[in-house]
Design an enzyme around this catalytic site. Structure first.
Site, PDB file in Angstrom:
ATOM      1  N   ALA A 270       1.171  -0.814  -0.206  1.00  0.00           N
ATOM      2  CA  ALA A 270      -0.181   0.077  -0.206  1.00  0.00           C
ATOM      3  C   ALA A 270       1.058   1.244   0.020  1.00  0.00           C
ATOM      4  O   ALA A 270       0.095   2.625   0.134  1.00  0.00           O
ATOM      5  CB  ALA A 270      -1.150   0.504   0.714  1.00  0.00           C
ATOM      6  N   ALA A 271       2.261   1.355   0.134  1.00  0.00           N
ATOM      7  CA  ALA A 271       3.135   2.771   0.340  1.00  0.00           C
ATOM      8  C   ALA A 271       2.534   3.491  -1.143  1.00  0.00           C
ATOM      9  O   ALA A 271       2.832   2.565  -1.872  1.00  0.00           O
ATOM     10  CB  ALA A 271       4.097   2.585   1.293  1.00  0.00           C
ATOM     11  N   PRO A 272       2.750   4.360  -1.044  1.00  0.00           N
ATOM     12  CA  PRO A 272       2.994   5.965   0.843  1.00  0.00           C
ATOM     13  C   PRO A 272       1.496   5.631   0.659  1.00  0.00           C
ATOM     14  O   PRO A 272       0.954   6.855   1.149  1.00  0.00           O
ATOM     15  CB  PRO A 272       3.266   6.918  -0.414  1.00  0.00           C
ATOM     16  N   GLY A 274      -1.168   6.557  -1.434  1.00  0.00           N
ATOM     17  CA  GLY A 274      -2.091   7.319  -1.867  1.00  0.00           C
ATOM     18  C   GLY A 274      -3.315   6.772  -2.918  1.00  0.00           C
ATOM     19  O   GLY A 274      -4.836   6.971  -2.381  1.00  0.00           O
ATOM     20  N   LYS A 275      -3.455   5.454  -3.159  1.00  0.00           N
ATOM     21  CA  LYS A 275      -4.785   4.051  -3.233  1.00  0.00           C
ATOM     22  C   LYS A 275      -5.423   4.477  -2.216  1.00  0.00           C
ATOM     23  O   LYS A 275      -6.770   4.190  -2.326  1.00  0.00           O
ATOM     24  CB  LYS A 275      -4.496   2.920  -4.283  1.00  0.00           C
ATOM     25  N   GLU A 291       1.678  -3.481   4.154  1.00  0.00           N
ATOM     26  CA  GLU A 291       2.867  -3.009   3.646  1.00  0.00           C
ATOM     27  C   GLU A 291       4.213  -3.899   4.761  1.00  0.00           C
ATOM     28  O   GLU A 291       4.216  -3.613   5.654  1.00  0.00           O
ATOM     29  CB  GLU A 291       3.075  -1.275   3.799  1.00  0.00           C
ATOM     30  N   ASP A 317       4.651  -8.685   4.595  1.00  0.00           N
ATOM     31  CA  ASP A 317       4.368  -9.517   3.380  1.00  0.00           C
ATOM     32  C   ASP A 317       2.853 -10.542   2.736  1.00  0.00           C
ATOM     33  O   ASP A 317       2.404 -11.485   3.429  1.00  0.00           O
ATOM     34  CB  ASP A 317       5.913 -10.459   3.640  1.00  0.00           C
ATOM     35  N   ASP A 336      -1.626  -3.774  -5.903  1.00  0.00           N
ATOM     36  CA  ASP A 336      -0.696  -3.234  -6.960  1.00  0.00           C
ATOM     37  C   ASP A 336       0.380  -3.599  -6.514  1.00  0.00           C
ATOM     38  O   ASP A 336       1.174  -3.338  -5.513  1.00  0.00           O
ATOM     39  CB  ASP A 336      -1.196  -1.443  -5.925  1.00  0.00           C
ATOM     40  N   CYS A 389       2.342  -0.565 -12.632  1.00  0.00           N
ATOM     41  CA  CYS A 389       2.679   0.035 -13.160  1.00  0.00           C
ATOM     42  C   CYS A 389       4.105   0.006 -14.344  1.00  0.00           C
ATOM     43  O   CYS A 389       4.732   0.730 -14.366  1.00  0.00           O
ATOM     44  CB  CYS A 389       3.648   1.379 -12.460  1.00  0.00           C
TER      45      CYS A 389
END
Length: 441
Positions: A270-272, A274-275, A291, A317, A336, A389
């Site tokens: 999840a870091a940082p 935003g989502k 995270e 993890d 993600d 990404c």
């Protein structure tokens, strides 16, 4: 031999004075130090932390970063040019000073005299005896600059400013778009904002930006694409949580995962944050943000705190749910996953020079492990949004095809009428891949 026969000793030369912090020589030298670290295999973010750039005045820091990012984006061309100008290799730091200077000369030919002078000064602060060499190299570049375009046109890495293996991979998976993707990877990235709809409507957020003189347009998913990037302290009520900086392509995630009020949602990796924040702004949900890295996990807390949002932030993890999962299934999962970041190379220009072709298989294996592990935490009838990404098929289409083939209870769900979305980097957004999976009841 008498004392009168001895040659008089020369007094030792005093060390060169330190470079003035507000000089171009200082910015060139500091930028060269960051690039030297990348050449040696270190991530640019790591080098920036070690250099303590935040201790410098903002204009100085801005000049250093502009030189660094721009030089790295054009490293394939600049290094090839410098190789032709040097008769023998130089120490890496001196090499990178010349590399930064050559980039600056090409970008700002009207300041050639100043650039040469300041680059020579920077080299003189490290190796005074090589000042004439540096001056000669840069003068030769100015004389020969017009011929380098034709000389290097046949070399793919210098022409497209990406490694050969990267170019070949894109030619295979994007035969009609590879040139456009490479060109986008060499540009400055766009800046988009996300309006916090818990603090007002999208129209209100847009009006506030217009009132502050920040020109922008609203994209189809509600992202506010700025005409020109601005520092966040110029964005009205940014620190009060009214806006977040988030690429427009990333802002599809919350919309396409579509959590419902009351849903139990996991944002893996999840870091940082935003989502995670966007999901919480979208609906009243019970969110768990996972995270692996404790340092990066603190950034999730910071993000949520600025926006006035709350979630359960866990360190663990995603490949080993037994470490952190309480056994209660999730209704929605945002996967993600770590990837090559090939879709955001213009934001992180060190990536394309640090990555190796063999790394992609490693990322794909890691992604497969994460998908398999998270799938058992998803409730029957629940959905998982897979996101990278990356622009490489091994991490995207091929990954999802392999997963569905090995998990009969996984069904692909269309997103806006399509089985997958490949967002290629362009003037509006970075490169992303999205696929939505539903678990059989």
């Amino acid at each position: 031999m008498t004392s009168f026969d001895r040659k008089p000793r020369r007094a030792p030369m005093p060390p060169p004075p330190p470079l003035a912090v507000d000089s171009l020589a200082f910015a060139i030298d500091q930028s060269a130090g960051l690039i030297e670290g990348v050449i040696e295999g270190k991530a640019l973010t790591e080098m920036m932390t070690l250099a303590r750039l935040t201790d410098l005045p903002r204009p100085v820091r801005g000049a250093i970063l502009d030189l660094t990012y721009s030089t790295l984006r054009e490293y394939g061309k600049g290094d090839a040019v410098l190789e032709r100008l040097l008769s023998k290799p130089l120490p890496t730091r001196l090499h990178t000073i010349l590399l930064v200077a050559i980039h600056r000369l090409a970008a700002r030919p009207d300041t050639a005299h100043t650039v040469v002078d300041q680059a020579v000064t920077a080299i003189g602060s490290i190796a005074p005896g090589l000042r004439p060499v540096a001056n000669g190299v840069l003068r030769n570049f100015l004389r020969q600059q017009a011929t380098f375009g034709q000389t290097l046109a046949g070399h793919a890495a210098s022409r497209y400013q990406h490694p050969d293996w990267w170019i070949q991979k894109l030619q295979k998976c994007l035969p009609d778009q590879w040139i456009a993707v490479l060109a986008a990877g060499n540009q400055h990235p766009p800046m988009s904002l996300r309006a916090n709809l818990r603090q007002g409507t999208l129209d209100d957020a847009s009006d506030r930006l217009h009132s502050a003189g920040i020109a922008h347009r609203v994209l189809d998913n509600g992202a506010l694409l700025l005409d020109t990037p601005v520092p966040v302290d110029q964005i009205p009520d940014f620190f009060e949580g009214r806006y977040s900086v988030q690429d427009a392509g990333a802002q599809w995630a919350a919309q396409w995962l579509a959590p419902r009020p009351g849903d139990r949602v996991l944002d893996a990796c999840a870091a940082p944050g935003g989502k995670s924040a966007h999901l919480l702004e979208t609906a009243d949900i019970n969110l768990t943000a996972l995270e692996l890295d404790p340092v990066r996990a603190r950034r999730i807390d910071d993000t949520l705190s600025r926006l006035g949002l709350k979630a359960e932030v866990l360190i663990g993890d995603s490949r080993d749910p037994d470490q952190w999962w309480d056994g209660q299934p999730f209704d929605r999962i945002l996967a993600d996953v770590p990837c090559s970041a090939s879709g955001v190379a213009r934001r992180h220009p060190d990536i394309k020079w640090l990555r190796r072709a063999t790394d992609i298989a490693g990322f794909a294996a890691q992604q497969a492990d994460i998908l398999h592990a998270l799938w058992r935490t998803l409730a029957p009838g629940g959905t998982m949004l897979y996101v990278t990404c990356s622009v490489f098929d091994e991490e995207n289409s091929d990954q999802i095809a392999r997963f569905c083939a090995s998990h009969p209870d996984a069904k692909r769900v269309t997103i806006q009428g399509r089985m997958e979305h490949k967002l290629l980097p362009d003037a509006e957004h970075d490169g992303f891949y999205y696929a939505l999976l539903e678990k059989a009841r």
